[in-house]
Design a protein around this motif. Structure first.
Motif, PDB file in Angstrom:
ATOM      1  N   PHE A 106      -5.524   8.785   5.246  1.00 16.55           N
ATOM      2  CA  PHE A 106      -4.205   8.322   4.812  1.00 16.55           C
ATOM      3  C   PHE A 106      -4.313   7.375   3.625  1.00 16.55           C
ATOM      4  O   PHE A 106      -3.524   7.453   2.681  1.00 16.55           O
ATOM      5  N   PHE A 107      -5.286   6.459   3.645  1.00 14.52           N
ATOM      6  CA  PHE A 107      -5.454   5.558   2.507  1.00 14.52           C
ATOM      7  C   PHE A 107      -5.800   6.335   1.236  1.00 14.52           C
ATOM      8  O   PHE A 107      -5.350   5.996   0.143  1.00 14.52           O
ATOM      9  N   LEU A 108      -6.603   7.385   1.383  1.00 16.17           N
ATOM     10  CA  LEU A 108      -6.958   8.212   0.229  1.00 16.17           C
ATOM     11  C   LEU A 108      -5.723   8.920  -0.320  1.00 16.17           C
ATOM     12  O   LEU A 108      -5.481   8.926  -1.541  1.00 16.17           O
ATOM     13  N   GLU A 109      -4.945   9.513   0.577  1.00 17.00           N
ATOM     14  CA  GLU A 109      -3.716  10.189   0.153  1.00 17.00           C
ATOM     15  C   GLU A 109      -2.758   9.216  -0.508  1.00 17.00           C
ATOM     16  O   GLU A 109      -2.248   9.453  -1.613  1.00 17.00           O
ATOM     17  N   ALA A 110      -2.500   8.092   0.179  1.00 16.31           N
ATOM     18  CA  ALA A 110      -1.529   7.129  -0.332  1.00 16.31           C
ATOM     19  C   ALA A 110      -1.997   6.501  -1.641  1.00 16.31           C
ATOM     20  O   ALA A 110      -1.191   6.239  -2.541  1.00 16.31           O
ATOM     21  N   GLY A 111      -3.303   6.268  -1.759  1.00 15.34           N
ATOM     22  CA  GLY A 111      -3.822   5.622  -2.953  1.00 15.34           C
ATOM     23  C   GLY A 111      -3.665   6.460  -4.206  1.00 15.34           C
ATOM     24  O   GLY A 111      -3.438   5.932  -5.295  1.00 15.34           O
ATOM     25  N   PHE A 112      -3.774   7.783  -4.074  1.00 20.34           N
ATOM     26  CA  PHE A 112      -3.712   8.655  -5.245  1.00 20.34           C
ATOM     27  C   PHE A 112      -2.393   9.410  -5.361  1.00 20.34           C
ATOM     28  O   PHE A 112      -2.158  10.073  -6.380  1.00 20.34           O
ATOM     29  N   LEU A 113      -1.543   9.329  -4.337  1.00 19.04           N
ATOM     30  CA  LEU A 113      -0.289  10.082  -4.369  1.00 19.04           C
ATOM     31  C   LEU A 113       0.599   9.634  -5.528  1.00 19.04           C
ATOM     32  O   LEU A 113       1.196  10.468  -6.223  1.00 19.04           O
ATOM     33  N   GLY A 114       0.691   8.322  -5.731  1.00 18.02           N
ATOM     34  CA  GLY A 114       1.529   7.819  -6.824  1.00 18.02           C
ATOM     35  C   GLY A 114       1.054   8.305  -8.176  1.00 18.02           C
ATOM     36  O   GLY A 114       1.869   8.657  -9.044  1.00 18.02           O
ATOM     37  N   VAL A 115      -0.268   8.336  -8.370  1.00 15.42           N
ATOM     38  CA  VAL A 115      -0.806   8.838  -9.638  1.00 15.42           C
ATOM     39  C   VAL A 115      -0.461  10.308  -9.809  1.00 15.42           C
ATOM     40  O   VAL A 115      -0.055  10.757 -10.894  1.00 15.42           O
ATOM     41  N   MET A 116      -0.604  11.079  -8.731  1.00 14.24           N
ATOM     42  CA  MET A 116      -0.305  12.501  -8.813  1.00 14.24           C
ATOM     43  C   MET A 116       1.168  12.758  -9.121  1.00 14.24           C
ATOM     44  O   MET A 116       1.513  13.618  -9.940  1.00 14.24           O
ATOM     45  N   LEU A 117       2.053  11.973  -8.498  1.00 17.93           N
ATOM     46  CA  LEU A 117       3.481  12.219  -8.647  1.00 17.93           C
ATOM     47  C   LEU A 117       4.041  11.670  -9.950  1.00 17.93           C
ATOM     48  O   LEU A 117       4.916  12.280 -10.567  1.00 17.93           O
ATOM     49  N   PHE A 118       3.547  10.507 -10.383  1.00 18.68           N
ATOM     50  CA  PHE A 118       4.197   9.818 -11.502  1.00 18.68           C
ATOM     51  C   PHE A 118       3.269   9.521 -12.679  1.00 18.68           C
ATOM     52  O   PHE A 118       3.707   8.934 -13.668  1.00 18.68           O
ATOM     53  N   GLY A 119       1.992   9.906 -12.579  1.00 19.68           N
ATOM     54  CA  GLY A 119       1.048   9.502 -13.607  1.00 19.68           C
ATOM     55  C   GLY A 119       0.715  10.551 -14.637  1.00 19.68           C
ATOM     56  O   GLY A 119      -0.189  10.350 -15.455  1.00 19.68           O
ATOM     57  N   GLN A 120       1.455  11.670 -14.636  1.00 23.40           N
ATOM     58  CA  GLN A 120       1.078  12.773 -15.518  1.00 23.40           C
ATOM     59  C   GLN A 120       1.122  12.378 -16.993  1.00 23.40           C
ATOM     60  O   GLN A 120       0.302  12.833 -17.784  1.00 23.40           O
ATOM     61  N   LYS A 121       2.064  11.523 -17.353  1.00 24.24           N
ATOM     62  CA  LYS A 121       2.182  11.090 -18.749  1.00 24.24           C
ATOM     63  C   LYS A 121       1.518   9.737 -18.992  1.00 24.24           C
ATOM     64  O   LYS A 121       1.590   9.214 -20.105  1.00 24.24           O
ATOM     65  N   ARG A 122       0.882   9.180 -17.958  1.00 28.14           N
ATOM     66  CA  ARG A 122       0.325   7.835 -18.076  1.00 28.14           C
ATOM     67  C   ARG A 122      -1.202   7.806 -18.036  1.00 28.14           C
ATOM     68  O   ARG A 122      -1.812   6.835 -18.439  1.00 28.14           O
ATOM     69  N   VAL A 123      -1.794   8.854 -17.493  1.00 27.52           N
ATOM     70  CA  VAL A 123      -3.255   8.921 -17.428  1.00 27.52           C
ATOM     71  C   VAL A 123      -3.700  10.228 -18.071  1.00 27.52           C
ATOM     72  O   VAL A 123      -2.908  11.141 -18.278  1.00 27.52           O
ATOM     73  N   GLY A 124      -4.971  10.339 -18.366  1.00 26.40           N
ATOM     74  CA  GLY A 124      -5.495  11.565 -18.947  1.00 26.40           C
ATOM     75  C   GLY A 124      -5.417  12.719 -17.976  1.00 26.40           C
ATOM     76  O   GLY A 124      -5.326  12.540 -16.757  1.00 26.40           O
ATOM     77  N   PRO A 125      -5.450  13.959 -18.480  1.00 20.87           N
ATOM     78  CA  PRO A 125      -5.309  15.136 -17.614  1.00 20.87           C
ATOM     79  C   PRO A 125      -6.408  15.248 -16.573  1.00 20.87           C
ATOM     80  O   PRO A 125      -6.153  15.685 -15.448  1.00 20.87           O
ATOM     81  N   ARG A 126      -7.639  14.848 -16.938  1.00 24.15           N
ATOM     82  CA  ARG A 126      -8.734  14.953 -15.978  1.00 24.15           C
ATOM     83  C   ARG A 126      -8.619  13.901 -14.879  1.00 24.15           C
ATOM     84  O   ARG A 126      -8.933  14.176 -13.719  1.00 24.15           O
ATOM     85  N   LEU A 127      -8.184  12.716 -15.236  1.00 20.53           N
ATOM     86  CA  LEU A 127      -7.958  11.692 -14.214  1.00 20.53           C
ATOM     87  C   LEU A 127      -6.809  12.090 -13.302  1.00 20.53           C
ATOM     88  O   LEU A 127      -6.868  11.887 -12.081  1.00 20.53           O
TER      89      LEU A 127
END
Length: 465
Positions: A106-127
């Motif tokens: 759950f911590f793994l899911e929750a920790g990266f879920l925000g990046v997956m949902l909202f980080g497409q324009k904020r982080v590089g494509p590989r990240l």
């Protein structure tokens, strides 16, 4: 309450909440992996349709994931409210395992879920792709730990019983990797993938019926049909191996599933019938001679134990699991048929032209959920009358219960769940009803520039991929 005792009401409450809960993780496990595949293909092939379909399903995943978390929390509280004796006795084993699920999954899911949902324009494509992979891995880790807990309740090993009657871990490896765990984990994960595939396929087919030139709908439908054609036969083999494992460790469950009350050599396969525990026989049978023995013992003359070999007080609800098992298998046969049908049409170059195939795929959208629910009922009701198989009875596991209170909370759960989760499912269906229209090229190019991704799209035709 209404002539039903408190323990049965508590079982009904847990069955109701777990039935609601299981459909969301089953969907989330498969959809998270599907999103990872889509984003990986986008990075590899540089074709915008993959990221468009990724963004289409990303929001649907977020809604389903949220409902799974909420329904899981509510379900877990019942261990303390309705099943406190079970929690006390089995807590030293199941408590740490469920804690590992929270910390590692759950911590793994929750920790990266925000990046997956909202980080497409904020982080590089590989990240961003790495974040998607971590969310997918988290859903699989969650399945790992939850299936380990449940499998230990089915085939308990690696523990000792202390003076207080508690199950205390003696060998964590044997606790986690108990005899039924590998089979149940593979069977459940494959079920999740097929459940998701048929939802994705139904949505793709729905939009193809409106516009067969919609390239994003074609991509969804094609990928889903590949999954149906390839994974369904693997699931049938995995289910067979799971059945053989259950025959070894829980023969009474298999006897009930097969509807056999008498020990018999060369047992027939009962396709249909009406098991009656009071009469200790299955009435009105439709059967195939010797096929039951061939499937379960891999021999025409293999002997199967009937329920007569076990104390009557240890018999499960034979009628229930006899039919839920057959419904599950029936859904699997439909999946196999659609997978083979789609393969034929793909070979003929008519995958997107066959409107009857598309209509069948739309109708088959919910069959994965039906199969998962029926499989879960078969597994859990088949374990009865035990919470920890052969060691702790359900009647000895409950809290000191008041039937009126348990019945009242059950009614409250039913009302709240249908309103809350009904609204969530309705919203997900609304999202699925929106056409996955291709995004204008300029929008995709802007996204690539914002994320630092360059390179011209491939000109290779993947319309049948």
């Amino acid at each position: 309450m209404f002539g039903i005792d408190a323990i049965d009401l508590a079982r009904m409450q847990f069955a109701f909440t777990v039935s609601f809960h299981i459909i969301f993780p089953a969907f989330s496990i498969g959809l998270a992996s599907y999103l990872a595949v889509l984003e990986g293909l986008w990075l590899w092939k540089k074709e915008q349709k993959y990221i468009e379909v990724f963004n289409y399903w990303k929001t649907i995943f977020a809604v389903g994931f949220g409902m799974g978390v909420v329904s899981g929390i509510v379900m877990a509280y019942q261990f303390g409210t309705n099943w406190s004796v079970f929690s006390d006795k089995a807590g030293p084993v199941i408590g740490p395992l469920m804690g590992y699920e929270v910390m590692s999954a759950f911590f793994l899911e929750a920790g990266f879920l925000g990046v997956m949902l909202f980080g497409q324009k904020r982080v590089g494509p590989r990240l961003h792709f790495f974040a998607t992979l971590m969310v997918a891995a988290g859903t699989l880790f969650s399945a790992f730990w939850i299936l380990s807990v449940n499998s230990w309740m089915q085939t308990p090993t690696g523990h000792i019983i202390n003076a207080a009657g508690q199950f205390v871990p003696d060998d964590w490896f044997n606790v986690i990797f108990n005899p039924s765990f590998p089979y149940r984990l593979v069977h459940m994960v494959l079920a999740a993938y097929l459940t998701t595939a048929f939802v994705v396929g139904a949505v793709g087919a729905f939009h193809l019926l409106k516009d067969k030139s919609n390239k994003n709908a074609r991509l969804m439908f094609s990928m889903a049909m590949w999954m149906a054609a390839i994974v369904t036969p693997i699931q049938i083999i995995a289910g067979d191996q799971h059945g053989l494992n259950t025959l070894e460790h829980q023969p009474a469950k298999i006897a009930a599933i097969e509807g056999h009350y008498k020990n018999v050599k060369g047992a027939p396969l009962l396709l249909f019938g009406m098991p009656d525990n009071d009469e200790a026989k299955t009435l009105y049978t439709v059967e195939v001679p010797r096929l039951g023995s061939l499937i379960l013992t891999h021999s025409w003359d293999g002997e199967l134990q009937g329920l007569e070999s076990f104390p009557r007080e240890d018999w499960p609800n034979t009628f229930l699991i006899f039919w839920t098992f057959r419904i599950m298998v029936g859904m699997g046969m439909i999946m196999l048929f659609i997978g083979l049908w789609s393969s034929l049409r793909r070979y003929q170059g008519r995958l997107y032209e066959d409107r009857w195939l598309a209509r069948a795929a739309v109708a088959a959208g919910p069959i994965g959920f039906i199969a998962v629910l029926c499989g879960w009922v078969t597994t859990e009701a088949g374990r009865q009358p035990w919470t920890v198989y052969g060691l702790l009875r359900t009647s000895e596991s409950a809290s000191p219960l008041n039937g009126v209170e348990v019945g009242g909370t059950l009614i409250a759960f039913i009302l709240v769940y249908f309103v809350l989760f009904g609204t969530g499912v309705y919203y997900m269906l609304r999202l699925m009803a929106k056409s996955p229209e291709p995004v204008p090229e300029t929008t995709t190019a802007s996204l690539k520039r914002a994320s630092g991704m360059t390179g011209a799209p491939s000109t290779f035709d993947h319309s049948q991929s």
